[in-house]
Enzyme design. Structure first.
Site, PDB file in Angstrom:
ATOM      1  N   LYS A 112      -1.428  -0.650  -4.488  1.00  0.00           N
ATOM      2  CA  LYS A 112      -1.843  -2.045  -4.605  1.00  0.00           C
ATOM      3  C   LYS A 112      -2.266  -2.395  -6.036  1.00  0.00           C
ATOM      4  O   LYS A 112      -2.186  -3.547  -6.438  1.00  0.00           O
ATOM      5  CB  LYS A 112      -3.014  -2.343  -3.663  1.00  0.00           C
ATOM      6  CG  LYS A 112      -2.811  -1.985  -2.197  1.00  0.00           C
ATOM      7  CD  LYS A 112      -2.122  -3.070  -1.436  1.00  0.00           C
ATOM      8  CE  LYS A 112      -2.092  -2.926   0.085  1.00  0.00           C
ATOM      9  NZ  LYS A 112      -1.758  -1.669   0.700  1.00  0.00           N
TER      10      LYS A 112
HETATM   11  C1  PLP Z   1      -1.029  -1.358   1.831  1.00  0.00           C
HETATM   12  C2  PLP Z   1      -0.633   0.050   2.064  1.00  0.00           C
HETATM   13  C3  PLP Z   1       0.549   0.397   2.750  1.00  0.00           C
HETATM   14  C4  PLP Z   1       1.441  -0.651   3.391  1.00  0.00           C
HETATM   15  O1  PLP Z   1       2.089  -1.456   2.442  1.00  0.00           O
HETATM   16  P1  PLP Z   1       2.737  -2.847   2.886  1.00  0.00           P
HETATM   17  O2  PLP Z   1       3.161  -3.496   1.620  1.00  0.00           O
HETATM   18  O3  PLP Z   1       1.659  -3.596   3.602  1.00  0.00           O
HETATM   19  O4  PLP Z   1       3.884  -2.521   3.782  1.00  0.00           O
HETATM   20  C5  PLP Z   1       0.888   1.722   2.842  1.00  0.00           C
HETATM   21  N1  PLP Z   1       0.093   2.694   2.313  1.00  0.00           N
HETATM   22  C6  PLP Z   1      -1.049   2.405   1.664  1.00  0.00           C
HETATM   23  C7  PLP Z   1      -1.876   3.505   1.137  1.00  0.00           C
HETATM   24  C8  PLP Z   1      -1.459   1.082   1.502  1.00  0.00           C
HETATM   25  O5  PLP Z   1      -2.599   0.800   0.853  1.00  0.00           O
END
Ligand code: PLP
Length: 461
Positions: A112
């Site tokens: 993120k």
């Molecule tokens: C947010 C997240 C996901 C999922 O990603 P999306 O874009 O919502 O599909 C997977 N793994 C981790 C560690 C995350 O923080």
């Protein structure tokens, strides 16, 4: 570049307003009206460049009307300066034709950060030029909130309020949200579940008087600017493995479908991606939908990969929009049916989704076993989300190189990793004092007016 809503009934916007608005006023998600295509020579020229340079070249066609190239390059540079690895998104080989793309070297140890750090810079730039302030409100099951607080802390033009479910995030996730001391960031522990947090955020956006008074803005994963920032690492990984001269496939641990949809954009831009493989945990609505054509919600079953514990996968609407050839009223109709439990994807749209996406589902036991097996075979310690990806990828290996996205650092989910391997992963040295810092938490009830009152009282402007 113009951006349109997937439901076809909201104003057409430029990049900056798309970014500041988040959700379209017709309830849809903004998508670029057309996806720019890079030539094979343009893509070949990306191989071996620094991450920031690739980022500017890949994103430029989407943002060129909003920023000067020098300003944009400076924002990109600042966004990734705090990462703990020079490559930003390094590739590690797991086995013959299987590679791991490590996306956890940012300040909060999950992918993120790639989008959130850049969005922080772009918000600040746009708002200070316009002389405006906004209040960012978001719901998190852990990773988005910590990434948002880290990205916006101390910036002048924004207040950030993050709602997380009290007692339901890991200690590392909570401390990443509650220890920054800047006056413009606020972690709010709500008595309830993640779905309650998300519902209250939606309520605030639908309270138009509140929304306009505080200048509400959203940075959850449906914000197109976030998807855009995630397109970049598909290019760095694929060109390192031989694109555009050679095809590459990706497996992506998936929840809200933002990360994998960025791969779909990369493919549309001309990157030779053979397959995008959706990897889900036991909350497998996407796997069921791609298998049966039926998109039907159930109840969330908490797992050891909590950032993928969802029932409604918001960004899937964007893939549907492409599969239905941009037919906004068809999408609006499906989303109306979703309110009463689900919908069936048309045969034509399902076929077009399956030309791009494959999928797999992994149980809790298989996730733990994959963490242990991968450690013993390769020495790589995976977080549970990344393990879900590796397990599904193993069923899709072939002649085309496979890249699995490692979405978080194992130290962010130490309990699950320790249970699987007996090893408690340590935090990287740059954040080793996380457990010594003071916490600052506002407790709130699951009550809209109480939450709005708190935001009014705490925000700077
Ligand atoms: C947010 C997240 C996901 C999922 O990603 P999306 O874009 O919502 O599909 C997977 N793994 C981790 C560690 C995350 O923080």
């Amino acid at each position: 570049m113009r951006y349109v809503s997937t439901r076809g009934k909201a104003p057409v916007l430029g990049f900056e307003d798309t970014m500041l608005t988040g959700l379209a006023r017709d309830g849809g998600l903004y998508v670029p009206e057309t996806v720019p295509v890079l030539s094979s020579a343009d893509i070949a020229a990306l191989a071996g460049l620094p991450y920031e340079e690739v980022a500017v070249r890949v994103m430029w066609p989407f943002v060129s009307e909003a920023f000067s190239e020098a300003d944009f390059a400076a924002m990109v540079k600042r966004a990734y300066a705090g990462f703990g690895h020079d490559a930003r998104a390094p590739l590690v080989q797991l086995g013959p034709n299987h590679h791991l793309l490590e996306l956890f070297h940012g300040p909060t140890l999950a992918f993120k950060d790639f989008a959130m750090q850049l969005i922080g810079q772009m918000f600040e730039h746009t708002l200070s030029r316009r002389g405006e302030r906004v209040t960012i409100v978001g719901a998190t099951s852990g990773d988005t909130g910590s990434a948002a607080i880290e990205a916006f802390r101390g910036l002048d033009a924004v207040d950030v309020f993050i709602l997380y479910p009290h007692g339901r995030v890991s200690d590392v996730q909570r401390r990443q949200m509650t220890t920054p001391s800047e006056a413009n960031v606020h972690a709010m522990a709500l008595t309830g579940h993640f779905d309650d947090c998300q519902a209250r955020v939606k309520d605030m956006f639908n309270d138009f008087a509140f929304r306009d008074r505080v200048g509400l803005a959203g940075v959850n994963s449906i914000n197109f600017a976030r998807v855009l920032a995630q397109v970049v690492y598909y290019f760095t990984a694929a060109t390192a493995l031989g694109a555009p001269h050679r095809e590459v496939s990706f497996t992506v641990p998936t929840g809200n479908f933002g990360d994998i949809f960025a791969g779909h954009i990369a493919k549309r831009m001309g990157l030779p991606i053979r397959q995008l493989v959706v990897a889900t945990n036991q909350n497998d609505i996407l796997h069921r939908c791609l298998t049966t054509g039926d998109y039907r919600t159930g109840t969330v079953e908490p797992s050891i990969s909590p950032s993928m514990d969802i029932q409604v996968s918001s960004n899937f609407e964007r893939a549907l929009h492409l599969a239905y050839d941009g037919d906004g009223s068809a999408i609006a109709q499906l989303m109306e049916e979703l309110k009463s439990g689900g919908f069936s994807v048309s045969q034509g749209a399902l076929q077009s989704l399956r030309e791009i996406y494959a999928s797999g589902r992994v149980s809790e036991e298989e996730t733990s076993k994959t963490i242990a097996d991968t450690l013993s075979r390769t020495g790589e310690l995976l977080c549970p989300h990344s393990a879900v990806g590796v397990k599904v990828a193993e069923a899709h290996l072939g002649s085309v190189p496979m890249v699995t996205l490692a979405t978080a650092h194992p130290a962010k989910f130490p309990d699950a990793v320790e249970a699987a391997t007996g090893i408690r992963p340590a935090l990287p040295p740059r954040m080793a004092d996380l457990f010594d810092r003071d916490e600052r938490i506002a407790r709130v009830d699951n009550d809209l007016s109480a939450i709005e009152a708190l935001i009014d009282e705490r925000r700077v402007a």
